[in-house]
Scaffold this motif. Structure first.
Motif, PDB file in Angstrom:
ATOM      1  N   ALA A  70       0.819  -1.214   0.000  1.00 29.91           N
ATOM      2  CA  ALA A  70       0.000   0.000   0.000  1.00 29.91           C
ATOM      3  C   ALA A  70       0.856   1.268   0.000  1.00 29.91           C
ATOM      4  CB  ALA A  70      -0.939   0.002   1.205  1.00 29.91           C
ATOM      5  N   TYR A  71       2.140   1.139   0.234  1.00 29.28           N
ATOM      6  CA  TYR A  71       3.033   2.304   0.243  1.00 29.28           C
ATOM      7  C   TYR A  71       3.531   2.666  -1.153  1.00 29.28           C
ATOM      8  CZ  TYR A  71       3.410   1.944   5.359  1.00 29.28           C
ATOM      9  OH  TYR A  71       3.146   1.918   6.706  1.00 29.28           O
ATOM     10  N   VAL A  72       3.368   1.787  -2.108  1.00 29.79           N
ATOM     11  CA  VAL A  72       3.942   2.013  -3.442  1.00 29.79           C
ATOM     12  C   VAL A  72       3.303   3.234  -4.101  1.00 29.79           C
ATOM     13  CG1 VAL A  72       4.232   1.055  -5.752  1.00 29.79           C
ATOM     14  CG2 VAL A  72       4.529  -0.409  -3.746  1.00 29.79           C
ATOM     15  N   THR A  73       4.132   4.171  -4.496  1.00 28.43           N
ATOM     16  CA  THR A  73       3.665   5.399  -5.149  1.00 28.43           C
ATOM     17  C   THR A  73       4.039   5.448  -6.625  1.00 28.43           C
ATOM     18  OG1 THR A  73       5.722   6.608  -4.700  1.00 28.43           O
ATOM     19  CG2 THR A  73       4.020   6.661  -2.994  1.00 28.43           C
ATOM     20  N   GLY A  74       5.004   4.636  -7.046  1.00 31.55           N
ATOM     21  CA  GLY A  74       5.545   4.770  -8.389  1.00 31.55           C
ATOM     22  C   GLY A  74       6.492   5.954  -8.454  1.00 31.55           C
ATOM     23  N   THR A  75       6.852   6.363  -9.662  1.00 31.00           N
ATOM     24  CA  THR A  75       7.813   7.459  -9.835  1.00 31.00           C
ATOM     25  C   THR A  75       7.276   8.609 -10.691  1.00 31.00           C
ATOM     26  OG1 THR A  75       8.795   6.366 -11.774  1.00 31.00           O
ATOM     27  CG2 THR A  75       9.769   5.878  -9.619  1.00 31.00           C
ATOM     28  N   THR A  76       6.037   8.508 -11.146  1.00 35.81           N
ATOM     29  CA  THR A  76       5.457   9.556 -11.992  1.00 35.81           C
ATOM     30  C   THR A  76       5.019  10.727 -11.128  1.00 35.81           C
ATOM     31  OG1 THR A  76       4.668   7.905 -13.576  1.00 35.81           O
ATOM     32  CG2 THR A  76       3.696  10.091 -13.701  1.00 35.81           C
ATOM     33  N   ASP A  77       5.545  11.900 -11.404  1.00 39.38           N
ATOM     34  CA  ASP A  77       5.227  13.077 -10.597  1.00 39.38           C
ATOM     35  C   ASP A  77       3.763  13.467 -10.766  1.00 39.38           C
ATOM     36  OD1 ASP A  77       5.628  15.201  -8.880  1.00 39.38           O
ATOM     37  OD2 ASP A  77       6.312  16.546 -10.461  1.00 39.38           O
ATOM     38  N   GLY A  78       3.176  13.981  -9.695  1.00 34.09           N
ATOM     39  CA  GLY A  78       1.789  14.411  -9.718  1.00 34.09           C
ATOM     40  C   GLY A  78       1.415  15.054  -8.396  1.00 34.09           C
ATOM     41  N   PRO A  79       0.223  15.658  -8.302  1.00 31.66           N
ATOM     42  CA  PRO A  79      -0.170  16.389  -7.093  1.00 31.66           C
ATOM     43  C   PRO A  79      -0.289  15.515  -5.849  1.00 31.66           C
ATOM     44  CG  PRO A  79      -2.032  16.150  -8.598  1.00 31.66           C
ATOM     45  CD  PRO A  79      -0.820  15.709  -9.340  1.00 31.66           C
ATOM     46  N   ASN A  80      -0.480  14.217  -6.036  1.00 32.07           N
ATOM     47  CA  ASN A  80      -0.620  13.322  -4.887  1.00 32.07           C
ATOM     48  C   ASN A  80       0.646  12.525  -4.592  1.00 32.07           C
ATOM     49  OD1 ASN A  80      -3.332  13.992  -4.278  1.00 32.07           O
ATOM     50  ND2 ASN A  80      -4.048  12.668  -5.934  1.00 32.07           N
ATOM     51  N   MET A  81       1.753  12.945  -5.163  1.00 35.60           N
ATOM     52  CA  MET A  81       3.034  12.298  -4.851  1.00 35.60           C
ATOM     53  C   MET A  81       3.616  12.916  -3.587  1.00 35.60           C
ATOM     54  SD  MET A  81       4.121   9.814  -6.819  1.00 35.60           S
ATOM     55  CE  MET A  81       5.916   9.848  -6.810  1.00 35.60           C
ATOM     56  N   PRO A  82       4.269  12.124  -2.751  1.00 33.62           N
ATOM     57  CA  PRO A  82       4.948  12.689  -1.581  1.00 33.62           C
ATOM     58  C   PRO A  82       5.974  13.734  -2.001  1.00 33.62           C
ATOM     59  CG  PRO A  82       4.782  10.298  -1.386  1.00 33.62           C
ATOM     60  CD  PRO A  82       4.348  10.647  -2.784  1.00 33.62           C
ATOM     61  N   GLY A  83       5.877  14.902  -1.401  1.00 29.13           N
ATOM     62  CA  GLY A  83       6.758  15.998  -1.765  1.00 29.13           C
ATOM     63  C   GLY A  83       6.040  17.117  -2.479  1.00 29.13           C
ATOM     64  N   ARG A  84       4.753  16.908  -2.774  1.00 29.65           N
ATOM     65  CA  ARG A  84       3.987  17.943  -3.464  1.00 29.65           C
ATOM     66  C   ARG A  84       3.002  18.649  -2.531  1.00 29.65           C
ATOM     67  NH1 ARG A  84       7.763  18.025  -5.621  1.00 29.65           N
ATOM     68  NH2 ARG A  84       8.347  17.253  -7.668  1.00 29.65           N
ATOM     69  N   GLY A  85       2.835  18.162  -1.327  1.00 27.39           N
ATOM     70  CA  GLY A  85       2.028  18.856  -0.323  1.00 27.39           C
ATOM     71  C   GLY A  85       0.565  18.488  -0.283  1.00 27.39           C
ATOM     72  N   GLY A  86       0.051  17.850  -1.335  1.00 30.97           N
ATOM     73  CA  GLY A  86      -1.372  17.531  -1.376  1.00 30.97           C
ATOM     74  C   GLY A  86      -1.797  16.513  -0.332  1.00 30.97           C
ATOM     75  N   LEU A  87      -1.028  15.464  -0.167  1.00 30.33           N
ATOM     76  CA  LEU A  87      -1.374  14.429   0.802  1.00 30.33           C
ATOM     77  C   LEU A  87      -1.372  14.990   2.220  1.00 30.33           C
ATOM     78  CD1 LEU A  87       0.729  11.402  -0.559  1.00 30.33           C
ATOM     79  CD2 LEU A  87      -1.731  11.791  -0.804  1.00 30.33           C
ATOM     80  N   PHE A  88      -0.382  15.829   2.534  1.00 28.59           N
ATOM     81  CA  PHE A  88      -0.289  16.379   3.880  1.00 28.59           C
ATOM     82  C   PHE A  88      -1.418  17.358   4.158  1.00 28.59           C
ATOM     83  CE2 PHE A  88       1.522  19.426   6.988  1.00 28.59           C
ATOM     84  CZ  PHE A  88       1.677  18.546   8.049  1.00 28.59           C
ATOM     85  N   THR A  89      -1.791  18.155   3.172  1.00 26.05           N
ATOM     86  CA  THR A  89      -2.901  19.095   3.338  1.00 26.05           C
ATOM     87  C   THR A  89      -4.188  18.354   3.638  1.00 26.05           C
ATOM     88  OG1 THR A  89      -1.861  20.708   1.857  1.00 26.05           O
ATOM     89  CG2 THR A  89      -4.234  20.916   2.216  1.00 26.05           C
ATOM     90  N   THR A  90      -4.434  17.256   2.920  1.00 28.15           N
ATOM     91  CA  THR A  90      -5.629  16.440   3.171  1.00 28.15           C
ATOM     92  C   THR A  90      -5.565  15.808   4.551  1.00 28.15           C
ATOM     93  OG1 THR A  90      -5.847  15.958   0.807  1.00 28.15           O
ATOM     94  CG2 THR A  90      -6.983  14.485   2.333  1.00 28.15           C
ATOM     95  N   TYR A  91      -4.388  15.334   4.935  1.00 23.30           N
ATOM     96  CA  TYR A  91      -4.207  14.694   6.235  1.00 23.30           C
ATOM     97  C   TYR A  91      -4.502  15.665   7.377  1.00 23.30           C
ATOM     98  CZ  TYR A  91      -1.759  12.490  10.160  1.00 23.30           C
ATOM     99  OH  TYR A  91      -1.436  11.955  11.389  1.00 23.30           O
ATOM    100  N   GLN A  92      -4.097  16.908   7.230  1.00 21.83           N
ATOM    101  CA  GLN A  92      -4.318  17.890   8.290  1.00 21.83           C
ATOM    102  C   GLN A  92      -5.796  18.108   8.582  1.00 21.83           C
ATOM    103  OE1 GLN A  92      -1.788  21.105   6.551  1.00 21.83           O
ATOM    104  NE2 GLN A  92      -0.871  21.193   8.590  1.00 21.83           N
ATOM    105  N   ALA A  93      -6.637  17.907   7.580  1.00 20.76           N
ATOM    106  CA  ALA A  93      -8.076  18.130   7.755  1.00 20.76           C
ATOM    107  C   ALA A  93      -8.795  16.929   8.355  1.00 20.76           C
ATOM    108  CB  ALA A  93      -8.701  18.492   6.410  1.00 20.76           C
ATOM    109  N   LEU A  94      -8.098  15.807   8.548  1.00 18.07           N
ATOM    110  CA  LEU A  94      -8.736  14.608   9.076  1.00 18.07           C
ATOM    111  C   LEU A  94      -9.001  14.731  10.573  1.00 18.07           C
ATOM    112  CD1 LEU A  94      -6.619  11.804   7.323  1.00 18.07           C
ATOM    113  CD2 LEU A  94      -8.817  12.758   6.593  1.00 18.07           C
ATOM    114  N   SER A  95      -9.968  13.954  11.047  1.00 20.45           N
ATOM    115  CA  SER A  95     -10.243  13.883  12.476  1.00 20.45           C
ATOM    116  C   SER A  95      -9.184  13.015  13.153  1.00 20.45           C
ATOM    117  CB  SER A  95     -11.629  13.284  12.721  1.00 20.45           C
ATOM    118  OG  SER A  95     -11.649  11.921  12.285  1.00 20.45           O
ATOM    119  N   ASP A  96      -9.140  13.056  14.476  1.00 23.58           N
ATOM    120  CA  ASP A  96      -8.177  12.229  15.203  1.00 23.58           C
ATOM    121  C   ASP A  96      -8.404  10.746  14.930  1.00 23.58           C
ATOM    122  OD1 ASP A  96      -6.990  14.443  16.240  1.00 23.58           O
ATOM    123  OD2 ASP A  96      -7.856  14.275  18.242  1.00 23.58           O
TER     124      ASP A  96
END
Length: 209
Positions: A70-96
Protein backbone atom coordinates in the motif's frame (compact mmCIF):
# COMPACT_ATOMS: atom_id res chain seq x y z
CA UNK A 1 77.75 63.01 -8.79
CA UNK A 2 74.01 62.14 -8.45
CA UNK A 3 72.04 63.67 -5.60
CA UNK A 4 71.64 61.20 -2.69
CA UNK A 5 67.93 61.88 -2.26
CA UNK A 6 67.07 60.08 -5.54
CA UNK A 7 67.86 56.65 -4.01
CA UNK A 8 65.28 57.29 -1.27
CA UNK A 9 62.27 57.87 -3.53
CA UNK A 10 58.94 56.17 -2.61
CA UNK A 11 56.56 53.98 -4.65
CA UNK A 12 55.15 55.38 -7.85
CA UNK A 13 51.42 55.37 -8.50
CA UNK A 14 51.87 52.58 -11.07
CA UNK A 15 53.61 50.33 -8.52
CA UNK A 16 50.81 50.94 -6.01
CA UNK A 17 48.15 50.03 -8.60
CA UNK A 18 50.00 46.83 -9.55
CA UNK A 19 50.24 45.85 -5.87
CA UNK A 20 46.52 46.46 -5.40
CA UNK A 21 45.74 44.38 -8.49
CA UNK A 22 47.78 41.45 -7.18
CA UNK A 23 46.04 41.73 -3.81
CA UNK A 24 42.62 41.85 -5.51
CA UNK A 25 43.37 38.69 -7.52
CA UNK A 26 44.36 36.91 -4.32
CA UNK A 27 41.17 38.02 -2.53
CA UNK A 28 39.03 36.90 -5.48
CA UNK A 29 40.66 33.48 -5.33
CA UNK A 30 39.86 33.20 -1.63
CA UNK A 31 36.25 34.27 -2.28
CA UNK A 32 35.85 31.59 -4.98
CA UNK A 33 37.20 28.94 -2.62
CA UNK A 34 34.79 30.06 0.12
CA UNK A 35 31.87 29.93 -2.32
CA UNK A 36 32.79 26.42 -3.44
CA UNK A 37 33.13 25.34 0.18
CA UNK A 38 29.69 26.71 1.05
CA UNK A 39 28.16 24.99 -1.98
CA UNK A 40 29.76 21.67 -1.06
CA UNK A 41 28.56 22.07 2.52
CA UNK A 42 25.01 22.77 1.36
CA UNK A 43 25.07 19.78 -0.99
CA UNK A 44 26.20 17.59 1.90
CA UNK A 45 23.45 18.97 4.13
CA UNK A 46 20.77 18.26 1.52
CA UNK A 47 22.04 14.70 1.02
CA UNK A 48 22.04 14.11 4.77
CA UNK A 49 18.45 15.40 5.03
CA UNK A 50 17.31 13.30 2.06
CA UNK A 51 18.83 10.18 3.57
CA UNK A 52 17.08 10.85 6.90
CA UNK A 53 13.77 11.31 5.05
CA UNK A 54 14.22 8.04 3.16
CA UNK A 55 15.15 6.22 6.37
CA UNK A 56 12.02 7.53 8.06
CA UNK A 57 9.77 6.00 5.41
CA UNK A 58 11.79 2.78 5.33
CA UNK A 59 11.19 2.36 9.08
CA UNK A 60 7.47 3.00 8.64
CA UNK A 61 7.26 0.29 5.99
CA UNK A 62 9.12 -2.16 8.22
CA UNK A 63 6.72 -1.40 11.07
CA UNK A 64 3.69 -2.11 8.87
CA UNK A 65 4.97 -4.92 6.67
CA UNK A 66 1.58 -6.54 6.17
CA UNK A 67 0.52 -3.54 4.08
CA UNK A 68 3.87 -2.82 2.45
CA UNK A 69 2.30 -2.87 -1.02
CA UNK A 70 0.00 0.00 0.00
CA UNK A 71 3.03 2.30 0.24
CA UNK A 72 3.94 2.01 -3.44
CA UNK A 73 3.67 5.40 -5.15
CA UNK A 74 5.54 4.77 -8.39
CA UNK A 75 7.81 7.46 -9.84
CA UNK A 76 5.46 9.56 -11.99
CA UNK A 77 5.23 13.08 -10.60
CA UNK A 78 1.79 14.41 -9.72
CA UNK A 79 -0.17 16.39 -7.09
CA UNK A 80 -0.62 13.32 -4.89
CA UNK A 81 3.03 12.30 -4.85
CA UNK A 82 4.95 12.69 -1.58
CA UNK A 83 6.76 16.00 -1.77
CA UNK A 84 3.99 17.94 -3.46
CA UNK A 85 2.03 18.86 -0.32
CA UNK A 86 -1.37 17.53 -1.38
CA UNK A 87 -1.37 14.43 0.80
CA UNK A 88 -0.29 16.38 3.88
CA UNK A 89 -2.90 19.09 3.34
CA UNK A 90 -5.63 16.44 3.17
CA UNK A 91 -4.21 14.69 6.24
CA UNK A 92 -4.32 17.89 8.29
CA UNK A 93 -8.08 18.13 7.76
CA UNK A 94 -8.74 14.61 9.08
CA UNK A 95 -10.24 13.88 12.48
CA UNK A 96 -8.18 12.23 15.20
CA UNK A 97 -9.96 8.95 14.50
CA UNK A 98 -9.12 9.18 10.80
CA UNK A 99 -5.51 9.92 11.74
CA UNK A 100 -5.57 6.71 13.82
CA UNK A 101 -4.94 8.78 16.96
CA UNK A 102 -8.26 8.08 18.69
CA UNK A 103 -9.18 4.75 17.11
CA UNK A 104 -7.51 1.70 15.62
CA UNK A 105 -7.05 1.63 11.85
CA UNK A 106 -6.35 -1.17 9.42
CA UNK A 107 -2.87 -1.57 7.98
CA UNK A 108 -3.71 0.00 4.60
CA UNK A 109 -5.17 3.09 6.30
CA UNK A 110 -2.04 3.41 8.43
CA UNK A 111 0.07 3.21 5.25
CA UNK A 112 -1.84 6.10 3.68
CA UNK A 113 -1.37 8.20 6.81
CA UNK A 114 2.33 7.38 6.79
CA UNK A 115 2.60 8.61 3.20
CA UNK A 116 0.73 11.80 4.11
CA UNK A 117 2.99 12.64 7.04
CA UNK A 118 6.03 11.80 4.90
CA UNK A 119 4.70 14.28 2.37
CA UNK A 120 4.74 16.90 5.12
CA UNK A 121 8.35 16.09 5.96
CA UNK A 122 9.43 16.37 2.32
CA UNK A 123 7.83 19.79 1.87
CA UNK A 124 9.28 21.08 5.14
CA UNK A 125 5.97 21.55 6.93
CA UNK A 126 7.66 21.31 10.33
CA UNK A 127 9.50 24.61 9.73
CA UNK A 128 7.54 27.54 8.37
CA UNK A 129 7.85 31.29 8.02
CA UNK A 130 4.95 33.77 8.25
CA UNK A 131 2.91 31.32 10.31
CA UNK A 132 0.19 33.91 10.88
CA UNK A 133 -0.61 34.18 7.17
CA UNK A 134 -3.12 32.03 5.31
CA UNK A 135 -0.34 30.38 3.29
CA UNK A 136 2.80 30.13 5.46
CA UNK A 137 6.08 29.60 3.65
CA UNK A 138 7.49 26.13 4.30
CA UNK A 139 11.20 26.48 4.90
CA UNK A 140 12.31 23.13 6.28
CA UNK A 141 12.46 20.98 3.15
CA UNK A 142 15.20 20.39 0.62
CA UNK A 143 15.03 21.88 -2.88
CA UNK A 144 12.32 20.27 -5.01
CA UNK A 145 12.15 17.09 -2.92
CA UNK A 146 10.12 14.20 -4.32
CA UNK A 147 9.54 10.91 -2.49
CA UNK A 148 8.93 7.60 -4.27
CA UNK A 149 8.24 4.06 -3.11
CA UNK A 150 8.66 1.31 -5.70
CA UNK A 151 8.49 -2.45 -5.90
CA UNK A 152 11.00 -3.35 -8.63
CA UNK A 153 9.94 -7.00 -8.78
CA UNK A 154 6.29 -7.79 -8.00
CA UNK A 155 7.28 -11.35 -7.06
CA UNK A 156 9.71 -10.19 -4.37
CA UNK A 157 8.87 -8.41 -1.07
CA UNK A 158 11.58 -5.81 -1.66
CA UNK A 159 10.80 -2.11 -1.95
CA UNK A 160 12.84 0.92 -2.94
CA UNK A 161 12.39 4.10 -0.95
CA UNK A 162 13.85 7.06 -2.83
CA UNK A 163 14.14 10.80 -2.32
CA UNK A 164 15.11 12.97 -5.29
CA UNK A 165 15.95 16.66 -5.17
CA UNK A 166 17.64 19.44 -7.12
CA UNK A 167 21.35 20.01 -6.62
CA UNK A 168 23.17 23.32 -6.72
CA UNK A 169 25.08 22.46 -9.89
CA UNK A 170 25.67 19.75 -12.47
CA UNK A 171 27.49 16.61 -11.34
CA UNK A 172 27.42 12.99 -12.45
CA UNK A 173 23.86 11.86 -13.19
CA UNK A 174 22.39 8.89 -11.24
CA UNK A 175 23.02 5.50 -12.88
CA UNK A 176 20.60 4.33 -15.54
CA UNK A 177 19.73 1.32 -13.36
CA UNK A 178 18.80 3.53 -10.41
CA UNK A 179 15.30 4.64 -9.46
CA UNK A 180 13.55 6.95 -11.92
CA UNK A 181 12.24 9.05 -9.04
CA UNK A 182 12.42 12.72 -10.03
CA UNK A 183 13.73 12.01 -13.54
CA UNK A 184 13.21 14.97 -15.85
CA UNK A 185 12.19 17.39 -13.09
CA UNK A 186 15.36 19.36 -12.46
CA UNK A 187 16.46 20.75 -15.81
CA UNK A 188 19.30 18.33 -16.47
CA UNK A 189 19.96 14.77 -15.35
CA UNK A 190 23.26 15.93 -13.89
CA UNK A 191 21.43 18.26 -11.50
CA UNK A 192 19.15 15.53 -10.14
CA UNK A 193 20.26 14.13 -6.80
CA UNK A 194 18.97 10.80 -5.54
CA UNK A 195 19.21 8.54 -2.51
CA UNK A 196 17.56 5.11 -2.51
CA UNK A 197 17.16 2.59 0.29
CA UNK A 198 16.19 -1.04 -0.28
CA UNK A 199 13.65 -2.38 2.23
CA UNK A 200 13.10 -6.13 2.54
CA UNK A 201 9.77 -7.14 4.07
CA UNK A 202 7.95 -10.40 4.72
CA UNK A 203 5.53 -12.04 2.31
CA UNK A 204 1.80 -11.79 3.17
CA UNK A 205 0.84 -14.84 5.20
CA UNK A 206 4.24 -15.24 6.82
CA UNK A 207 4.29 -15.22 10.60
CA UNK A 208 4.85 -11.70 11.89
CA UNK A 209 3.77 -10.13 8.62
Amino acid sequence: MKPAHRSLRGFTLLEVLISLLILLIGLLGIAVLMLKGQRASFEGYQRQQALAMAQEMAEKIRSNQGAAAAYVTGTTDGPNMPGRGGLFTTYQALSDAEKCLAADCDAAHIAQNHLATWDGVLVGASETKDKDTATPLRAGGIIGALGCVERPDAAQPIFWVSVAWQGEGDTGAPAATASACGAGLYGTAARRRLVTLSVATCLPGDSGC
